[in-house]
Design a protein around this motif. Structure first.
Motif, mmCIF file in Angstrom:
data_model
loop_
_atom_site.group_PDB
_atom_site.id
_atom_site.type_symbol
_atom_site.label_atom_id
_atom_site.label_comp_id
_atom_site.label_asym_id
_atom_site.label_seq_id
_atom_site.Cartn_x
_atom_site.Cartn_y
_atom_site.Cartn_z
ATOM 1 N N LEU A 22 0.846 -1.186 0.000
ATOM 2 C CA LEU A 22 0.000 0.000 0.000
ATOM 3 C C LEU A 22 0.885 1.241 0.000
ATOM 4 O O LEU A 22 1.978 1.231 0.563
ATOM 5 C CB LEU A 22 -0.903 0.024 1.234
ATOM 6 C CG LEU A 22 -1.985 -1.051 1.279
ATOM 7 C CD1 LEU A 22 -2.711 -0.997 2.616
ATOM 8 C CD2 LEU A 22 -2.967 -0.856 0.153
ATOM 9 N N ASP A 62 1.583 -3.713 4.385
ATOM 10 C CA ASP A 62 0.174 -4.083 4.446
ATOM 11 C C ASP A 62 -0.620 -3.000 5.187
ATOM 12 O O ASP A 62 -0.063 -2.013 5.659
ATOM 13 C CB ASP A 62 -0.009 -5.453 5.107
ATOM 14 C CG ASP A 62 0.596 -5.549 6.503
ATOM 15 O OD1 ASP A 62 0.791 -4.497 7.170
ATOM 16 O OD2 ASP A 62 0.885 -6.676 6.941
ATOM 17 N N ARG A 63 -1.913 -3.211 5.286
ATOM 18 C CA ARG A 63 -2.807 -2.240 5.930
ATOM 19 C C ARG A 63 -2.436 -2.032 7.401
ATOM 20 O O ARG A 63 -2.482 -0.915 7.906
ATOM 21 C CB ARG A 63 -4.264 -2.719 5.791
ATOM 22 C CG ARG A 63 -5.300 -1.915 6.558
ATOM 23 C CD ARG A 63 -5.589 -0.571 5.997
ATOM 24 N NE ARG A 63 -6.085 -0.673 4.630
ATOM 25 C CZ ARG A 63 -6.412 0.369 3.887
ATOM 26 N NH1 ARG A 63 -6.302 1.584 4.382
ATOM 27 N NH2 ARG A 63 -6.818 0.225 2.663
ATOM 28 N N GLU A 89 -3.081 0.968 -3.938
ATOM 29 C CA GLU A 89 -2.422 -0.329 -3.978
ATOM 30 C C GLU A 89 -1.372 -0.253 -5.070
ATOM 31 O O GLU A 89 -1.692 0.058 -6.219
ATOM 32 C CB GLU A 89 -3.421 -1.434 -4.283
ATOM 33 C CG GLU A 89 -4.390 -1.680 -3.151
ATOM 34 C CD GLU A 89 -5.321 -2.852 -3.422
ATOM 35 O OE1 GLU A 89 -4.993 -3.690 -4.300
ATOM 36 O OE2 GLU A 89 -6.348 -2.926 -2.765
#
Length: 99
Positions: free
Chosen positions: A2, A59-60, A93
């Motif tokens: 991300l 990642d998130r 993304e």
């Protein structure tokens, strides 16, 4: 992966303070955020009041940890009174990178 791109404009005369606040975040990221895999700060060559950051996260959860960190809260506390307009944030993304 991300990413976040932020465009941040300082009021004239406050460019140095904004730059130092951004560099404080960068130093924290380097020392404490292994899942923030890239943190870039740029300053517009034609308009020194405009800064851009480009941030890459595994990642998130990594992005959320960064955005929820004390150092980011401190940055916005410093930056808020010296901003010229809203911060533009774009979260994406990543689909390609050249490393």
């Amino acid at each position: 992966m991300l990413t976040i791109t932020a465009v941040i404009r300082a009021r004239k005369g406050h460019e140095g303070a904004l730059q130092e606040a951004l560099l404080d975040v960068a130093r924290h990221v380097r020392a404490n955020e292994p899942d923030t895999v890239g943190f870039f700060i740029s300053r517009d060559a034609a308009d020194p009041t405009v800064f851009t950051t480009y941030e890459r996260f595994t990642d998130r959860a990594a992005m959320d940890r960064h955005n929820g960190s004390d150092v980011v809260a401190k940055f916005f506390a410093i930056a808020q009174p010296i901003l010229d307009g809203n911060v533009t944030l774009v979260t994406c993304e990543e689909i390609f990178t050249k490393a």
